[in-house]
Design a protein around this motif. Structure first.
Motif, PDB file in Angstrom:
ATOM      1  N   ASP A 112       0.849  -1.195   0.000  1.00 19.84           N
ATOM      2  CA  ASP A 112       0.000   0.000   0.000  1.00 19.84           C
ATOM      3  C   ASP A 112       0.887   1.249   0.000  1.00 19.84           C
ATOM      4  OD1 ASP A 112      -2.189  -1.625   0.102  1.00 19.84           O
ATOM      5  OD2 ASP A 112      -2.428  -1.488   2.288  1.00 19.84           O
ATOM      6  N   TYR A 118       1.083   5.102   1.202  1.00 20.44           N
ATOM      7  CA  TYR A 118       0.496   6.036   2.152  1.00 20.44           C
ATOM      8  C   TYR A 118       1.053   7.436   1.874  1.00 20.44           C
ATOM      9  CZ  TYR A 118      -0.972   1.817   4.547  1.00 20.44           C
ATOM     10  OH  TYR A 118      -1.543   0.607   4.847  1.00 20.44           O
ATOM     11  N   ARG A 144       0.725  11.713   2.072  1.00 22.59           N
ATOM     12  CA  ARG A 144       0.375  12.653   3.130  1.00 22.59           C
ATOM     13  C   ARG A 144      -1.079  13.075   3.028  1.00 22.59           C
ATOM     14  NH1 ARG A 144       3.615  17.985   2.552  1.00 22.59           N
ATOM     15  NH2 ARG A 144       2.236  18.039   0.729  1.00 22.59           N
ATOM     16  N   LEU A 152      -4.205  12.245   0.319  1.00 21.21           N
ATOM     17  CA  LEU A 152      -4.656  11.622  -0.920  1.00 21.21           C
ATOM     18  C   LEU A 152      -5.585  12.516  -1.711  1.00 21.21           C
ATOM     19  CD1 LEU A 152      -4.193   8.987  -2.443  1.00 21.21           C
ATOM     20  CD2 LEU A 152      -6.208   8.025  -1.313  1.00 21.21           C
ATOM     21  N   ILE A 173      -7.574   2.928  -1.718  1.00 22.36           N
ATOM     22  CA  ILE A 173      -6.187   2.920  -1.246  1.00 22.36           C
ATOM     23  C   ILE A 173      -5.268   2.808  -2.451  1.00 22.36           C
ATOM     24  CG2 ILE A 173      -4.477   1.715   0.159  1.00 22.36           C
ATOM     25  CD1 ILE A 173      -6.757   0.694   1.895  1.00 22.36           C
ATOM     26  N   LYS A 215      -1.941   1.704  -4.279  1.00 19.98           N
ATOM     27  CA  LYS A 215      -1.078   0.535  -4.115  1.00 19.98           C
ATOM     28  C   LYS A 215       0.023   0.564  -5.173  1.00 19.98           C
ATOM     29  CE  LYS A 215      -4.997  -2.330  -2.597  1.00 19.98           C
ATOM     30  NZ  LYS A 215      -4.561  -2.498  -1.208  1.00 19.98           N
TER      31      LYS A 215
END
Length: 613
Positions: A359, A361, A363, A365, A419, A421
Motif C-alpha cells: 500500500d 500512504y 500525506r 490523498l 487505497i 497501491k
C-alpha cells in the motif's frame, strides 16, 4: 655405412644410397635396351622415368629422405620387368592374350582434359573418360544446360577448362583412362600414337594441308580457345588474388581478436571482461576464442590455400595428414561450439516471476499526487562505473559489485478501492522454473514516498554473479478513482517506458507536467488541457456547415442568393462572400503576410484599386 648419390630423374632431385642407385641404373638400362629398335623409344623412356619419379616422390616423407633399395624394389614391382612384355608388333594384335591384361586390375581414374578428342578444350571428352560414357552425351548435356540457363553454363565450362589439367604426357593419359602406368601400357600408348600419325600421313590430303597452312595454320576453335583461355586465366588470377586477400585478412583479424580476448581475460581489463556476465556454461573465454578461431579460420585457410593454388601452378600440397588434421580440428571446434550454444540456451530456457504488492500512504490523498521517475545517473553519479548499452557495472553502498539494468517499465491503473497501491513484478530467466524464480527474487528495486511525492527508480540492480538473465521489472501503480496526479521525469529516463491510458491518447513522453484525474473507467482525464471539440452541422444538402475540430474552424453558409465562407486554421483567417445574382466576389484573407481584401464586382470603380495592408 652406404654412400649417398644425388640423381636427377625427370627433372626431380632424389637422394639414393649406392645399392639402390646401382639397381635402378641397371633397371633403366635394361628397359632402354628393350626399346632400342622401337618407334618412339625416347618418348617411352621419358614417360617411364617420369612415372618412376612420381612413385619415388609419393613414397618420400620429405625432400631430404634417402631412397633405399627397398623402395626401388617396390617401384620396379609396380612398373614391371622389361622381359615380362613383348616389345614387338604382336602386342597390338587383336588376338586375346593369356597373360595379365589391363582389364584384370583397374586403378582409380583421374580427371584430365582429353585434347586428342576435343572440339573446344577437351572438357567433355575428359569427363566422358572419367564417368566411362560416350563424349557425345556429355556434349549434348552441355548444349541443353547452356540453353536452359541462358548461357550461364558457359562460365562453368570455362572454369572447368581453367581448373582441369590437360592430359599431356602418356602417364597422364593412362591415368585419365584408369590404366596402370607401367612399361607395357606406356609402350602401347606411345605406339598407338605413332600408328595414328602414320595412318593420318597415309590418308592426308597434301593439297588441303597446304591450303590450311597458307590460311593460318590453326583451326578456328584453337584460336578461339587460346583467346578464351587467356581471359579465363586473367580472371582466374584475379579470383585467386581476391581469395588470398579475403582469407589472409580474416585469419589475421581472428588471430588478433583471439589474442585480445585472451589478454583481456587474464588481466581483467575493465569494459572488456564482460564475458562472464552472459556466459552460463562456465566455459573459459580463452577456450571459446580458440574454438571460434578454428571454426572460422580453418575454412578461410583453405580459401587462402585455394587462391595460392590458382596463382602458383607448382605449389606443393600441404599433404593429406595436414588436411585431415585441420578437418578434424574444425569438426571438434564446431561440435564444442554447438554444445556451448546449447548450454547457453538451456540456461535461459525457463522464465518465472516474483511479485510484491504494498500500500502507498501519501500525506494527503485528496491533494495532487506527484509521481517522479529518478534515473540511475542520479544515484550512481559519484561512483566508479563501466557503462555499456543499457548495462552499468558499479558498486553499491556495501562495496559489492552489482549490475545496473534499465529494463524497468511503469503502468498507471485504477485501484479497486480507495487505497493507492504499488505492485512490483520481477522477472528472470533460468535453467528451471525454480532457478528463474530464485534469480527474480535476487533483483533489487527500490522506491520511496516523500509527502505526496512517489519517487520511482528507472533501474534495477542485481549481484554480478547472477549474470545477465533477461532480468526485468514491471511497476504497476494503482490510483483510486477521483485522485489527482502529476507525472515528472528526470533527464536520462526513457519516457516511452511509462504507460498510462488517458483521454488525450498521449504517450509517456507527452503526459508529463499536466494534472490528471483518475476516472472511474481507469482512464486519466486531463484537467488543464485545452478543450478539443468536434462540432459539425449540415442541413443534408451540403450547405450550412459548421466544423470545429483540431484542424480549426470551418463555417460554410449558403442561402438562395448569397454564399458566405469563413475558415480559421493555422494559415490564418479566410472570409469569402459571393452573390450569385450579381456574379460578384468579395474575399478577405488575414494571415502572417497581412490583410488582403479582394473586391470583384460587375461595375468596379476605375479609381478604386484593391487595398492591401
Amino acid at each position: 655405412m652406404n654412400k649417398t648419390i644425388n640423381i636427377n630423374l625427370a627433372n626431380m632431385l632424389f637422394h639414393m644410397d649406392e645399392d639402390a642407385y646401382n639397381k635402378m641404373q641397371r633397371y633403366l638400362e635394361s628397359v632402354k635396351r628393350s626399346f632400342a629398335n622401337t618407334p618412339g623409344s625416347d618418348e617411352i623412356l621419358a614417360d617411364i622415368e617420369a612415372r618412376i619419379a612420381e612413385l619415388f616422390h609419393e613414397k618420400l616423407d620429405n625432400e631430404r629422405q634417402v631412397i633405399t633399395i627397398k623402395q626401388v624394389d617396390e617401384v620396379i614391382a609396380i612398373m614391371g620387368q622389361p622381359e615380362d612384355y613383348m616389345v614387338d608388333e604382336d602386342i597390338f594384335e587383336d588376338e586375346p592374350h593369356t597373360g595379365r591384361t589391363n582389364s584384370d586390375h583397374r586403378k582409380s581414374k583421374k580427371l584430365y582434359r582429353d585434347t586428342e578428342q576435343k572440339y573446344v578444350a577437351g572438357v567433355s571428352s575428359g569427363l566422358a573418360h572419367y564417368f566411362n560414357i560416350d563424349p557425345l552425351w556429355i556434349r549434348l548435356l552441355w548444349v541443353l544446360l547452356t540453353i536452359g540457363s541462358t548461357g550461364g553454363f558457359i562460365l562453368i565450362y570455362g572454369l572447368l577448362w581453367l581448373l582441369i589439367p590437360e592430359a599431356a604426357t602418356t602417364a597422364q593419359k593412362l591415368d585419365m583412362r584408369g590404366e596402370d602406368v607401367n612399361i607395357s601400357n606406356i609402350e602401347r600408348k606411345v605406339k598407338e600414337g605413332f600408328d595414328d600419325v602414320a595412318q593420318k600421313i597415309k590418308s592426308v590430303d597434301y593439297e588441303g594441308v597446304g591450303n590450311k597452312v597458307k590460311s593460318g595454320g590453326k583451326s578456328f576453335f584453337d584460336t578461339l580457345g587460346d583467346i578464351i583461355m587467356f581471359f579465363f586465366k586473367v580472371i582466374g588470377k584475379f579470383i585467386g588474388i581476391i581469395l588470398i586477400i579475403i582469407g589472409a585478412s580474416t585469419i589475421i583479424g581472428l588471430f588478433i581478436g583471439m589474442i585480445t580476448v585472451g589478454i583481456s581475460d587474464m588481466v581483467q581489463i575493465p569494459g572488456l571482461n564482460m564475458y562472464n556476465l552472459v556466459d552460463a556454461s562456465n566455459m573459459p573465454i580463452w577456450l571459446v576464442s580458440i574454438l571460434g578461431f578454428l571454426a572460422i579460420g580453418i575454412p578461410f585457410f583453405f580459401l587462402l590455400y585455394l587462391g595460392l593454388k590458382i596463382l602458383v601452378n607448382n605449389l606443393k600440397s600441404i599433404g593429406n595428414i595436414a588436411k585431415f588434421s585441420l578437418l578434424g580440428l574444425w569438426l571438434i571446434s564446431i561440435i564444442m561450439l554447438i554444445v556451448f550454444g546449447i548450454k547457453q540456451a538451456a540456461a535461459r530456457a525457463y522464465s518465472d516471476t516474483s511479485e510484491l504488492t504494498e500500500d502507498l500512504y501519501f500525506r494527503d490523498l485528496t491533494d495532487t499526487l506527484d509521481i517522479q521517475v529518478v534515473a540511475y545517473d542520479t544515484r550512481f553519479r559519484n561512483k566508479r562505473r563501466v557503462e555499456l548499452d543499457g548495462l552499468t557495472i558499479t558498486r553499491n553502498e556495501a562495496g559489492e559489485e552489482v549490475m545496473v539494468l534499465d529494463d524497468v517499465s511503469f503502468y498507471i491503473e485504477r485501484s479497486r478501492d480507495s487505497i493507492a497501491k504499488i505492485e512490483i513484478v520481477k522477472e528472470s530467466d533460468g535453467s528451471s522454473f525454480k532457478k528463474a524464480e530464485e534469480l527474480a527474487e535476487k533483483i533489487n528495486y527500490e522506491y520511496k514516498i516523500e509527502g505526496n511525492t512517489l519517487l520511482l527508480e528507472d533501474f534495477l540492480t542485481t549481484a554480478r554473479e547472477n549474470k545477465i538473465m533477461n532480468q526485468e521489472v514491471r511497476v504497476n501503480i494503482f490510483i483510486p478513482a477521483g485522485a489527482l496526479l502529476k507525472y515528472n521525469k528526470e533527464s536520462g529516463f526513457n519516457c516511452w517506458r511509462f504507460h498510462a491510458k488517458n483521454d488525450r491518447d498521449l504517450d509517456g513522453c507527452e503526459i508529463k507536467g499536466e494534472i490528471w484525474k483518475m476516472g472511474a473507467d481507469g482512464e486519466l482525464k486531463c484537467q488543464e488541457c485545452p478543450e478539443i471539440s468536434d462540432i459539425e452541422e449540415d442541413d443534408g444538402n451540403g450547405r450550412n456547415k459548421i466544423r470545429i475540430n483540431k484542424n480549426g474552424i470551418d463555417i460554410d453558409i449558403q442561402d438562395d442568393g448569397e454564399s458566405f465562407k469563413m475558415k480559421i486554421d493555422e494559415e490564418g483567417v479566410q472570409i469569402k462572400a459571393h452573390e450569385n445574382d450579381a456574379n460578384g466576389k468579395n474575399e478577405i484573407n488575414i494571415n502572417e503576410d497581412g490583410i488582403n481584401i479582394d473586391v470583384d464586382d460587375n461595375h468596379p470603380e476605375p479609381e478604386a484599386p484593391d487595398p492591401k495592408i
